[in-house]
Design an enzyme around this catalytic site. Sequence first.
Site, PDB file in Angstrom:
ATOM      1  N   SER A   7       1.036  -0.914   0.054  1.00  0.00           N
ATOM      2  CA  SER A   7      -0.271   0.109   0.317  1.00  0.00           C
ATOM      3  C   SER A   7       1.206   0.865   0.589  1.00  0.00           C
ATOM      4  CB  SER A   7      -0.879  -0.078   1.182  1.00  0.00           C
ATOM      5  OG  SER A   7      -1.618   1.483   1.617  1.00  0.00           O
ATOM      6  N   HIS A  32      -1.463  -1.137  -3.934  1.00  0.00           N
ATOM      7  CA  HIS A  32      -2.214  -0.465  -3.314  1.00  0.00           C
ATOM      8  C   HIS A  32      -2.855   0.649  -3.068  1.00  0.00           C
ATOM      9  CE1 HIS A  32      -6.260  -2.154  -1.060  1.00  0.00           C
ATOM     10  NE2 HIS A  32      -5.847  -0.887  -0.211  1.00  0.00           N
ATOM     11  N   ASP A  34      -4.704   3.510  -2.044  1.00  0.00           N
ATOM     12  CA  ASP A  34      -5.753   3.711  -0.240  1.00  0.00           C
ATOM     13  C   ASP A  34      -6.465   5.216  -1.093  1.00  0.00           C
ATOM     14  OD1 ASP A  34      -6.027   0.759   1.180  1.00  0.00           O
ATOM     15  OD2 ASP A  34      -4.072   2.060   1.603  1.00  0.00           O
ATOM     16  N   MET A  36      -9.354   8.235   0.265  1.00  0.00           N
ATOM     17  CA  MET A  36     -10.121   8.472   1.451  1.00  0.00           C
ATOM     18  C   MET A  36     -10.701   9.491   1.222  1.00  0.00           C
ATOM     19  SD  MET A  36      -7.395   6.673   4.799  1.00  0.00           S
ATOM     20  CE  MET A  36      -6.955   5.696   4.641  1.00  0.00           C
ATOM     21  N   HIS A  65      -8.631   0.677  -3.553  1.00  0.00           N
ATOM     22  CA  HIS A  65      -9.589   0.806  -2.919  1.00  0.00           C
ATOM     23  C   HIS A  65      -9.953   1.992  -2.411  1.00  0.00           C
ATOM     24  CE1 HIS A  65      -9.304  -1.140   1.661  1.00  0.00           C
ATOM     25  NE2 HIS A  65     -10.766  -0.301   1.446  1.00  0.00           N
ATOM     26  N   MET A  67     -12.425   3.883   0.331  1.00  0.00           N
ATOM     27  CA  MET A  67     -13.061   3.832   0.680  1.00  0.00           C
ATOM     28  C   MET A  67     -13.646   5.632   1.643  1.00  0.00           C
ATOM     29  SD  MET A  67      -9.672   2.636   3.444  1.00  0.00           S
ATOM     30  CE  MET A  67      -8.279   2.636   2.024  1.00  0.00           C
ATOM     31  N   MET A 136     -10.762  -6.146   6.376  1.00  0.00           N
ATOM     32  CA  MET A 136     -10.363  -5.099   6.297  1.00  0.00           C
ATOM     33  C   MET A 136     -10.474  -6.081   7.765  1.00  0.00           C
ATOM     34  SD  MET A 136     -10.256  -2.646   4.706  1.00  0.00           S
ATOM     35  CE  MET A 136      -9.157  -2.026   5.426  1.00  0.00           C
ATOM     36  N   ASP A 174      -6.064  -6.749   4.473  1.00  0.00           N
ATOM     37  CA  ASP A 174      -5.483  -5.121   4.552  1.00  0.00           C
ATOM     38  C   ASP A 174      -5.438  -4.963   6.401  1.00  0.00           C
ATOM     39  OD1 ASP A 174      -4.477  -2.857   3.767  1.00  0.00           O
ATOM     40  OD2 ASP A 174      -6.756  -2.087   2.839  1.00  0.00           O
TER      41      ASP A 174
END
Length: 214
Positions: A7, A32, A34, A36, A65, A67, A136, A174
């Site tokens: 990540s 990966h 992330d 957010m 991913h 979020m 998760m 993760d």
Amino acid sequence: MLKIAPSILSADFAYLADEIKKIERAGADWVHIDVMDGLFVPNLTFGAPVVKKIRKVTPLFFDCHLMVESPEKYIADFKAAGADQIVVHAEATKHLHRCVQQIKGEGMRAGVALNPATPLSAVEEMLPYVDMVLLMTVNPGFGGQSFIESMVPKIKRLRRMLEDAGLDADIQVDGGINDKTAKLVREAGANVLVAGSYVYGAEDVQAAIASLKA
Ligand code: DX5
Ligand code: ZN
């Protein structure tokens, strides 16, 4: 097929291109990413414009991913930016099936993520449609948190559910993955391992990635 997805949340953002090259050379299978929004999780990172820029840096598979609340609003943008897979949280969209169809319709792989407290039943009806389920193993929002041990039986139950249904979707984990927890989750049936602080905090990144597979 076991895959390691470092990540970039734990990378030095001032040198993001170098940090991605570093994991590429060290044997990473996926990147990966992330994303957010400060609403679904209490933190902000980056969006599709950053993905578009780093797309030029590496041929590695981009595992995004999301979020974010209402992820359906951003799927086309991430496709245009060069995403290979989009993972949305079951908790973040009112119409999970439609959202997964939208991702597949854009020609990407689709995954569904579950927070630690969300039961497997939240994804059960979606199993025939997804390429991957992300369980998760920390509460999403931050790197460097401790692995939640009670997620191990959840991984086992999901692998059993998939096998009983004759499906071979990937199970990704993760949060809090290191050489020790990697062994636990692999034995439980996970085959895609995300690791942020463990990989980027290592002196020898290649050895760290290898240790997740060993
Ligand atoms: C957490 C993110 C993770 C994070 C994992 O919200 O989804 O991908 O980078 O970090 P570590 O491996 O440090 O727990
Ligand atoms: Zn993640």
